[in-house]
Design a protein around this motif. Structure first.
Motif, PDB file in Angstrom:
ATOM      1  N   ILE A 183      41.088   8.998  15.176  1.00 27.51           N
ATOM      2  CA  ILE A 183      39.848   8.668  14.474  1.00 27.51           C
ATOM      3  C   ILE A 183      38.793   9.652  14.949  1.00 27.51           C
ATOM      4  O   ILE A 183      38.627   9.876  16.150  1.00 27.51           O
ATOM      5  CB  ILE A 183      39.392   7.225  14.768  1.00 27.51           C
ATOM      6  CG1 ILE A 183      40.470   6.223  14.334  1.00 27.51           C
ATOM      7  CG2 ILE A 183      38.089   6.926  14.044  1.00 27.51           C
ATOM      8  CD1 ILE A 183      40.095   4.771  14.622  1.00 27.51           C
ATOM      9  N   MET A 224      37.695  -0.799  12.624  1.00 27.05           N
ATOM     10  CA  MET A 224      38.391   0.175  11.788  1.00 27.05           C
ATOM     11  C   MET A 224      39.846   0.353  12.197  1.00 27.05           C
ATOM     12  O   MET A 224      40.676   0.763  11.379  1.00 27.05           O
ATOM     13  CB  MET A 224      37.653   1.513  11.838  1.00 27.05           C
ATOM     14  CG  MET A 224      36.275   1.489  11.208  1.00 27.05           C
ATOM     15  SD  MET A 224      36.286   0.997   9.468  1.00 27.05           S
ATOM     16  CE  MET A 224      37.075   2.422   8.711  1.00 27.05           C
ATOM     17  N   TRP A 230      41.587  -2.033  10.100  1.00 28.73           N
ATOM     18  CA  TRP A 230      41.547  -1.565   8.716  1.00 28.73           C
ATOM     19  C   TRP A 230      42.598  -0.480   8.484  1.00 28.73           C
ATOM     20  O   TRP A 230      43.258  -0.462   7.440  1.00 28.73           O
ATOM     21  CB  TRP A 230      40.153  -1.029   8.390  1.00 28.73           C
ATOM     22  CG  TRP A 230      40.032  -0.442   7.020  1.00 28.73           C
ATOM     23  CD1 TRP A 230      39.868  -1.119   5.840  1.00 28.73           C
ATOM     24  CD2 TRP A 230      40.071   0.953   6.673  1.00 28.73           C
ATOM     25  NE1 TRP A 230      39.802  -0.231   4.784  1.00 28.73           N
ATOM     26  CE2 TRP A 230      39.923   1.037   5.271  1.00 28.73           C
ATOM     27  CE3 TRP A 230      40.214   2.119   7.405  1.00 28.73           C
ATOM     28  CZ2 TRP A 230      39.907   2.256   4.597  1.00 28.73           C
ATOM     29  CZ3 TRP A 230      40.200   3.340   6.739  1.00 28.73           C
ATOM     30  CH2 TRP A 230      40.050   3.400   5.355  1.00 28.73           C
ATOM     31  N   LEU A 281      35.384   8.982  10.045  1.00 35.43           N
ATOM     32  CA  LEU A 281      34.395   7.947   9.794  1.00 35.43           C
ATOM     33  C   LEU A 281      33.068   8.563   9.363  1.00 35.43           C
ATOM     34  O   LEU A 281      32.817   9.749   9.573  1.00 35.43           O
ATOM     35  CB  LEU A 281      34.178   7.095  11.046  1.00 35.43           C
ATOM     36  CG  LEU A 281      35.399   6.376  11.634  1.00 35.43           C
ATOM     37  CD1 LEU A 281      34.966   5.417  12.738  1.00 35.43           C
ATOM     38  CD2 LEU A 281      36.176   5.628  10.563  1.00 35.43           C
ATOM     39  N   GLU A 318      34.802  -2.120   5.032  1.00 33.43           N
ATOM     40  CA  GLU A 318      36.096  -1.849   5.664  1.00 33.43           C
ATOM     41  C   GLU A 318      36.277  -2.675   6.934  1.00 33.43           C
ATOM     42  O   GLU A 318      37.414  -3.026   7.283  1.00 33.43           O
ATOM     43  CB  GLU A 318      36.223  -0.362   6.009  1.00 33.43           C
ATOM     44  CG  GLU A 318      36.254   0.578   4.819  1.00 33.43           C
ATOM     45  CD  GLU A 318      34.885   1.050   4.413  1.00 33.43           C
ATOM     46  OE1 GLU A 318      34.798   1.892   3.505  1.00 33.43           O
ATOM     47  OE2 GLU A 318      33.887   0.562   4.981  1.00 33.43           O
ATOM     48  N   LEU A 319      35.199  -2.977   7.617  1.00 32.23           N
ATOM     49  CA  LEU A 319      35.316  -3.775   8.834  1.00 32.23           C
ATOM     50  C   LEU A 319      35.806  -5.174   8.484  1.00 32.23           C
ATOM     51  O   LEU A 319      35.218  -5.843   7.623  1.00 32.23           O
ATOM     52  CB  LEU A 319      33.973  -3.863   9.557  1.00 32.23           C
ATOM     53  CG  LEU A 319      33.408  -2.571  10.133  1.00 32.23           C
ATOM     54  CD1 LEU A 319      32.124  -2.845  10.900  1.00 32.23           C
ATOM     55  CD2 LEU A 319      34.412  -1.879  11.043  1.00 32.23           C
ATOM     56  N   THR A 323      29.671   1.729   3.556  1.00 31.62           N
ATOM     57  CA  THR A 323      31.011   2.163   3.955  1.00 31.62           C
ATOM     58  C   THR A 323      30.957   2.822   5.320  1.00 31.62           C
ATOM     59  O   THR A 323      29.917   3.355   5.729  1.00 31.62           O
ATOM     60  CB  THR A 323      31.601   3.145   2.932  1.00 31.62           C
ATOM     61  OG1 THR A 323      32.939   3.509   3.326  1.00 31.62           O
ATOM     62  CG2 THR A 323      30.781   4.428   2.847  1.00 31.62           C
ATOM     63  N   VAL A 362      33.562   5.016   6.043  1.00 31.74           N
ATOM     64  CA  VAL A 362      34.496   6.119   5.836  1.00 31.74           C
ATOM     65  C   VAL A 362      33.751   7.291   5.227  1.00 31.74           C
ATOM     66  O   VAL A 362      33.078   7.146   4.193  1.00 31.74           O
ATOM     67  CB  VAL A 362      35.658   5.693   4.917  1.00 31.74           C
ATOM     68  CG1 VAL A 362      36.601   6.874   4.671  1.00 31.74           C
ATOM     69  CG2 VAL A 362      36.424   4.526   5.524  1.00 31.74           C
TER      70      VAL A 362
END
Length: 591
Positions: free
Chosen positions: A75, A187, A190, A216, A376-377, A427, A429
């Protein structure tokens, strides 16, 4: 015994019939051929098996181990800086059936791992189990010491451990993994839901190098600056907690998110402590006067009010035995700009009552304040909405009491007010498509949006937000102070303060949110604990550090005609919002 019996039967025939000379009977040829084939097949199978045993190694100890931990993608932040990655380690296991001396094994293992309970360890080793974990994840030094002891029945298995090189940075966004490298929060969880879990179950070999890093929307530099200033503020004002957010209002990307107290994702158990929740995404709060920005936009967009409208704030609103007053009332009629910069509860209540409960609820639902916000979380929360929407409720909701939402939810709504009227689901992302995340369009008209930006700039120049008005960035904003409920009653000494700032106010790019939970008054704040004395200056410090990081260059000149549809703005000229003239100018709007 079975094969000889078959062969005997194949060759059995009546003894009373003598064999004939010449060619053997056909049935005898068939039986002999079949016997030879069976013998050949048996010897071939035996030979193949002997060959396999000769070229393959015997089963090794630990053959019954659970499958190894699977690799995870790295990540990274929006600039490619590492936030989480795997690194190789090893775990210690035992095979109790192979133990030769349990007492010596317990003594040796506890000498390497003093944290192990000898009684529990003895119980696990003194069994007929084929496998037992001894220690998950070890250091190179521990492995070297264990190897030197050479304990029979004890082995090492190569594994992967998740490393978060920046410690607490973005912990509530990243989440955590368990000991098997499976995402359990944030995340990380996710990512598993995006197909990694399916790959793990399929049994396919997953290598780290074959996985594309997940980028991210977080900017690590902005994250550090936000956390640093927020931590200083929590300490300075002796707050029980704090939270902060930086949101790109044009596309909904979260640039930074901080919730204090936080935790180190390298120690995932700390994430379970009740004080370490993600207050931005999971905590629900009465956001106080920051809601007045929504209420003002609703009133202007309804057509019932204009920027020049005047509301009577000379006396409190009364509902039976209940009354609603102003914190520092002007005790006179106020026009809309004055109502905004003086943060008049009375004026806001009158606006909301004129619009009506039904239209108020419809507006709040349209801007996402009455429904659960999902991102997303995996962690989120439902807003706490009044069960009965009375006139009193209509009035109190107008200034952020009686309804509790997540700070991220409230920020999303304010962003839609200032970005041209588009409600965008946030978001985490980088580069996530905007179109699928658009929840509503034209939630307010362009003229209403411009009017609200004008009011937020006005408030930062001469109102409660002026301690966040940093030079060169044309900041706008709205502060909020909400009394918290203590033992069933609102307590004026226990408050939650917040400030939502936008920059630049005439063409917003970023929204900054600062929340302080139960800040204490200081001598330098003259005994006040309201937002203008704590959350507002904290946001100013954050902006001054983060905006240059994000590439927003200061402009020391006032923008020309920043709010073209505001007649008052054009009339006031280049010396816009001079504090010495604000009262006269605000009053002029009502003429």
């Amino acid at each position: 015994m079975f094969l000889p019996t078959i062969l005997a039967r194949l060759f059995a025939f009546k003894a009373s019939k003598p064999l004939l000379r010449g060619a053997p009977p056909p049935f005898l040829n068939f039986r002999m051929g079949l016997a030879i084939s069976l013998f050949g097949f048996c010897y071939l199978a035996i030979g193949v098996r002997l060959f396999m045993l000769g070229v393959t190694e015997p089963p090794m100890a630990g053959a019954g181990l659970p499958p190894p931990s699977k690799a995870r993608p790295d990540i990274v932040d929006r600039m490619g800086r590492p936030l989480a990655r795997d690194y190789p380690t090893a775990s210690v296991y035992a095979e109790p059936r192979r133990m030769t001396n349990i007492d010596e094994a317990v003594e040796g293992l506890t000498s390497v791992f003093p944290d192990l309970d000898p009684a529990d360890l003895y119980k696990r080793l003194n069994s007929r189990a084929g496998f037992a974990w001894i220690k998950r994840v070890t250091t190179p030094e521990e492995r070297a010491r264990l190897w030197s002891l050479g304990i029979p029945g004890v082995g090492l298995r190569d594994e992967l451990k998740r490393l978060y090189p920046n410690g607490r940075a973005a912990a509530h966004v990243l989440g955590a993994v368990n000991v098997d490298n499976i995402g359990i929060a944030g995340m990380e969880r996710w990512i598993d839901a995006q197909g990694l879990a399916d790959l793990r179950v399929s049994g396919l070999r997953i290598e780290r190098d074959s996985l594309q890093p997940v980028a991210l929307s977080i900017d690590l530099r902005a994250q550090h600056a936000l956390a640093d200033e927020l931590r200083k503020a929590v300490t300075k004002f002796s707050a029980v907690a704090g939270a902060g957010l930086i949101l790109d209002v044009t596309n909904g990307e979260v640039i930074a998110l901080v919730s204090l107290p936080d935790f180190d994702p390298n120690i995932p158990a700390d994430a379970l402590k009740k004080d370490n929740i993600n207050r931005v995404n999971v905590g629900t709060f009465e956001m106080g006067s920051t809601f007045k920005a929504l209420n003002t936009a609703m009133a202007l967009d309804s057509g019932l009010f204009t920027i020049r409208s005047v509301l009577d704030a000379s006396s409190p609103l009364r509902f039976g035995r209940m009354s609603i007053g102003d914190f520092r009332g002007q005790n006179r009629p106020l026009n809309v700009p004055e109502s905004f910069i003086h943060s008049s509860n009375i004026a806001m209540g009158r606006m909301a009552l004129a619009v009506g409960a039904q239209r108020q609820q419809a507006f709040l639902k349209q801007v996402g304040q009455l429904d659960r916000l999902t991102t997303e979380l995996p962690e989120d929360a439902f807003p706490q909405v009044p069960k009965r929407w009375s006139e009193v409720t209509t009035a109190t909701v107008s200034f952020g009491h009686g309804i509790a939402v997540t700070p991220l939810q409230a920020s999303m709504a304010i962003a839609s007010m200032v970005n041209g009227g588009t409600l965008i689901r946030p978001t985490f992302v980088k580069g996530a498509e905007v179109e699928p995340r658009i929840m509503a369009r034209d939630v307010v008209s362009e003229q209403t949006g411009e009017a609200l930006r004008f009011l937020m700039r006005l408030n930062a120049r001469v109102g409660s937000g002026k301690k966040a008005d940093i030079d060169g960035y044309y900041v706008g904003g709205k502060s909020g102070t909400a009394e918290k409920v203590v033992r069933g009653r609102y307590d004026s000494n226990t408050v939650l303060t917040a400030f939502m700032g936008v920059a630049p106010a005439h063409q917003p790019k970023y929204l900054f949110l600062t929340v302080l939970d139960e800040p204490k008054p200081l001598k330098e704040t003259y005994g006040f604990r309201t937002s203008g004395w704590n959350a507002v200056p904290t946001t100013g410090l954050i902006m001054s550090r983060v905006l240059p990081i994000l590439g927003v260059q200061p402009d020391w000149k006032e923008p020309e005609n920043p709010f073209p549809s505001m007649v008052a703005a054009r009339a006031w000229g280049s010396n816009l919002f001079a504090p010495s003239q604000i009262a006269a100018r605000a009053a002029a709007l009502a003429e």
